[in-house]
Design a protein around this motif. Structure first.
Motif, PDB file in Angstrom:
ATOM      1  N   SER A 132     -36.585  57.434   6.473  1.00 41.21           N
ATOM      2  CA  SER A 132     -37.066  57.382   5.089  1.00 41.21           C
ATOM      3  C   SER A 132     -36.811  58.723   4.412  1.00 41.21           C
ATOM      4  O   SER A 132     -36.946  59.782   5.037  1.00 41.21           O
ATOM      5  N   GLY A 133     -36.446  58.680   3.132  1.00 41.57           N
ATOM      6  CA  GLY A 133     -36.238  59.936   2.424  1.00 41.57           C
ATOM      7  C   GLY A 133     -35.408  59.786   1.168  1.00 41.57           C
ATOM      8  O   GLY A 133     -34.922  58.715   0.829  1.00 41.57           O
ATOM      9  N   PHE A 134     -35.245  60.920   0.468  1.00 43.46           N
ATOM     10  CA  PHE A 134     -34.399  60.996  -0.730  1.00 43.46           C
ATOM     11  C   PHE A 134     -32.985  61.368  -0.293  1.00 43.46           C
ATOM     12  O   PHE A 134     -32.783  62.344   0.436  1.00 43.46           O
ATOM     13  N   TYR A 135     -32.020  60.601  -0.773  1.00 42.81           N
ATOM     14  CA  TYR A 135     -30.638  60.858  -0.383  1.00 42.81           C
ATOM     15  C   TYR A 135     -29.800  61.414  -1.524  1.00 42.81           C
ATOM     16  O   TYR A 135     -28.621  61.741  -1.337  1.00 42.81           O
ATOM     17  N   LEU A 136     -30.401  61.576  -2.684  1.00 39.24           N
ATOM     18  CA  LEU A 136     -29.777  62.242  -3.829  1.00 39.24           C
ATOM     19  C   LEU A 136     -28.333  61.792  -4.020  1.00 39.24           C
ATOM     20  O   LEU A 136     -28.058  60.629  -4.187  1.00 39.24           O
ATOM     21  N   SER A 137     -27.401  62.742  -3.957  1.00 35.72           N
ATOM     22  CA  SER A 137     -25.989  62.413  -4.193  1.00 35.72           C
ATOM     23  C   SER A 137     -25.188  62.488  -2.896  1.00 35.72           C
ATOM     24  O   SER A 137     -24.069  63.016  -2.866  1.00 35.72           O
ATOM     25  N   ASP A 138     -25.766  61.963  -1.822  1.00 39.09           N
ATOM     26  CA  ASP A 138     -25.118  62.030  -0.517  1.00 39.09           C
ATOM     27  C   ASP A 138     -24.951  60.610   0.025  1.00 39.09           C
ATOM     28  O   ASP A 138     -25.658  60.192   0.951  1.00 39.09           O
ATOM     29  N   PRO A 139     -24.033  59.824  -0.559  1.00 41.05           N
ATOM     30  CA  PRO A 139     -23.903  58.423  -0.161  1.00 41.05           C
ATOM     31  C   PRO A 139     -23.500  58.222   1.294  1.00 41.05           C
ATOM     32  O   PRO A 139     -23.909  57.236   1.925  1.00 41.05           O
ATOM     33  N   ASP A 140     -22.719  59.151   1.863  1.00 36.52           N
ATOM     34  CA  ASP A 140     -22.296  58.994   3.253  1.00 36.52           C
ATOM     35  C   ASP A 140     -23.487  59.050   4.209  1.00 36.52           C
ATOM     36  O   ASP A 140     -23.578  58.246   5.153  1.00 36.52           O
ATOM     37  N   SER A 141     -24.405  59.986   3.952  1.00 35.83           N
ATOM     38  CA  SER A 141     -25.610  60.066   4.789  1.00 35.83           C
ATOM     39  C   SER A 141     -26.465  58.820   4.629  1.00 35.83           C
ATOM     40  O   SER A 141     -27.049  58.319   5.596  1.00 35.83           O
ATOM     41  N   LEU A 142     -26.525  58.284   3.415  1.00 40.43           N
ATOM     42  CA  LEU A 142     -27.297  57.071   3.172  1.00 40.43           C
ATOM     43  C   LEU A 142     -26.678  55.882   3.894  1.00 40.43           C
ATOM     44  O   LEU A 142     -27.396  55.073   4.502  1.00 40.43           O
ATOM     45  N   ILE A 143     -25.364  55.781   3.877  1.00 40.12           N
ATOM     46  CA  ILE A 143     -24.677  54.690   4.579  1.00 40.12           C
ATOM     47  C   ILE A 143     -24.971  54.746   6.075  1.00 40.12           C
ATOM     48  O   ILE A 143     -25.257  53.732   6.719  1.00 40.12           O
ATOM     49  N   GLN A 144     -24.926  55.940   6.644  1.00 45.93           N
ATOM     50  CA  GLN A 144     -25.219  56.108   8.068  1.00 45.93           C
ATOM     51  C   GLN A 144     -26.681  55.754   8.367  1.00 45.93           C
ATOM     52  O   GLN A 144     -26.995  55.107   9.379  1.00 45.93           O
ATOM     53  N   ALA A 145     -27.591  56.163   7.472  1.00 48.22           N
ATOM     54  CA  ALA A 145     -29.011  55.881   7.673  1.00 48.22           C
ATOM     55  C   ALA A 145     -29.283  54.378   7.601  1.00 48.22           C
ATOM     56  O   ALA A 145     -30.079  53.842   8.379  1.00 48.22           O
ATOM     57  N   ILE A 146     -28.612  53.698   6.683  1.00 53.39           N
ATOM     58  CA  ILE A 146     -28.796  52.251   6.548  1.00 53.39           C
ATOM     59  C   ILE A 146     -28.316  51.534   7.810  1.00 53.39           C
ATOM     60  O   ILE A 146     -28.966  50.608   8.304  1.00 53.39           O
ATOM     61  N   ALA A 147     -27.189  51.974   8.357  1.00 51.78           N
ATOM     62  CA  ALA A 147     -26.669  51.366   9.583  1.00 51.78           C
ATOM     63  C   ALA A 147     -27.676  51.504  10.727  1.00 51.78           C
ATOM     64  O   ALA A 147     -27.894  50.561  11.504  1.00 51.78           O
ATOM     65  N   LYS A 148     -28.313  52.656  10.841  1.00 53.89           N
ATOM     66  CA  LYS A 148     -29.333  52.865  11.873  1.00 53.89           C
ATOM     67  C   LYS A 148     -30.584  52.041  11.577  1.00 53.89           C
ATOM     68  O   LYS A 148     -31.194  51.444  12.475  1.00 53.89           O
TER      69      LYS A 148
END
Length: 328
Positions: free
Chosen positions: A154-170
């Motif tokens: 859980s968290g704010f991902y601001l303008s970092d879509p790659d980190s968000l994509i990885q987090a969603i996969a997990k």
């Protein structure tokens, strides 16, 4: 002091229309006595003794830009301050919050009831402009929900879509509800990456903020559904001047908590309330705004259907003359 306030407790224990009316009249009495600007407004209108909540005067929302809307007992104190996003020309609205725990009690209850229990969820946020500008009631709320979830993803991902994509996969490997808050333009950017968010709840809020061309809600949601592989897009209705929110269930209509009401006013006669199914200006009663103003005439156009409502757009003073063309 807050714990012993029976009116505050009654607000969150409303079960019926009679309960709501009683609480609304009690809140009006407090605010008329303790908010100088609201008292002056009611006196000028000659409306100081309502017998029903539909008779209570609604303060134009623009007053939050020009006055400190706050119980005089807290004037001069260092309080939590929320400001609007500032995407329109002019002064940002300000909302001084005497007791943050009232706000937290309000949004936690509604979120659990209408969306998901944060403790059973992974909550992510794409709200870059809100975080950057600061003093956002939305960021405050989402931050508290993230803390309630107590999950490392859980968290704010601001303008970092790659980190968000990885987090969603997990996150999709866990048995928890994934919830993604996103300002409209950021969600559109994300949808262009064709990320599979099937099973997640996408909560769209906040509009384009001048970053993309405005579009009607149906078009926006269809693009998001296709780009993120979800069957529904949810929306949140909230604003700086309120301490409560309403959420859609995937349809166009927002559902309110029991301490909130929407009334629709005639745009040419603000004292005339319209029946269900008619388009007009949106008046909001938010009883959680106990120490500021609970009775607000917004700049939104909407329509009500019993205990739910939908937003059709906004108007400003230059639109008022032709606004009757919009009335059904």
């Amino acid at each position: 002091m807050l714990q012993s306030n029976p009116t505050i407790n009654s607000i969150f224990d409303i079960k019926s229309e009679a309960d709501f009316n009683r609480a609304a009249l009690n809140v009006f009495e407090y605010q008329y006595k303790n908010l100088p600007i609201y008292r002056s407004f009611c006196d000028a209108l000659g409306r100081t003794q309502p017998k029903h909540y539909t008779e209570i005067p609604f303060l134009p929302i623009s007053f939050f830009k020009t006055h400190k809307i706050l119980s005089e007992k807290f004037l001069g104190e260092d309080l939590l301050l929320f400001k609007s996003s500032g995407t329109t020309i002019g002064t940002r609205s300000q909302h001084f919050v005497a007791f943050p725990e009232i706000y937290e009690r309000s949004f936690l209850h509604t979120f659990k009831e209408q969306m998901s229990d944060p403790k059973d969820s992974i909550i992510m946020a794409l709200l870059p402009n809100y975080v950057q500008q600061g003093e956002s009631s939305l960021v405050y709320m989402v931050d508290q929900l993230i803390k309630e979830s107590n999950h490392p993803l859980s968290g704010f991902y601001l303008s970092d879509p790659d980190s968000l994509i990885q987090a969603i996969a997990k996150a999709k490997q866990e048995e928890k509800q994934i919830i993604l808050f996103g300002v409209s333009y950021a969600l559109l950017d994300f949808a262009e990456k064709k990320v599979d968010l099937s099973g997640a709840k996408i909560l769209e809020t906040g509009g384009m903020k001048g970053r993309r061309k405005e579009m009607i809600k149906e078009e926006l949601h269809q693009i998001l559904k296709e780009g993120l592989n979800v069957s529904e897009i949810y929306s949140e209705y909230g604003m700086t001047e309120l301490l409560s929110q309403a959420y859609t269930d995937g349809s166009e209509y927002f559902k309110m908590p029991q301490w909130m009401r929407i009334l629709i006013r005639d745009v040419n006669d603000p004292f005339h309330l319209l029946p269900d199914g008619r388009t007009g200006g949106v008046n909001i009663i938010d009883l959680a705004n106990y120490y500021s103003c609970s009775f607000i005439a917004t700049d939104d156009l909407g329509v009500k259907d019993v205990n739910k409502f939908k937003i059709l757009g906004r108007f400003d003073q230059s639109d008022m003359r032709g606004c009757n063309l919009l009335v059904n």
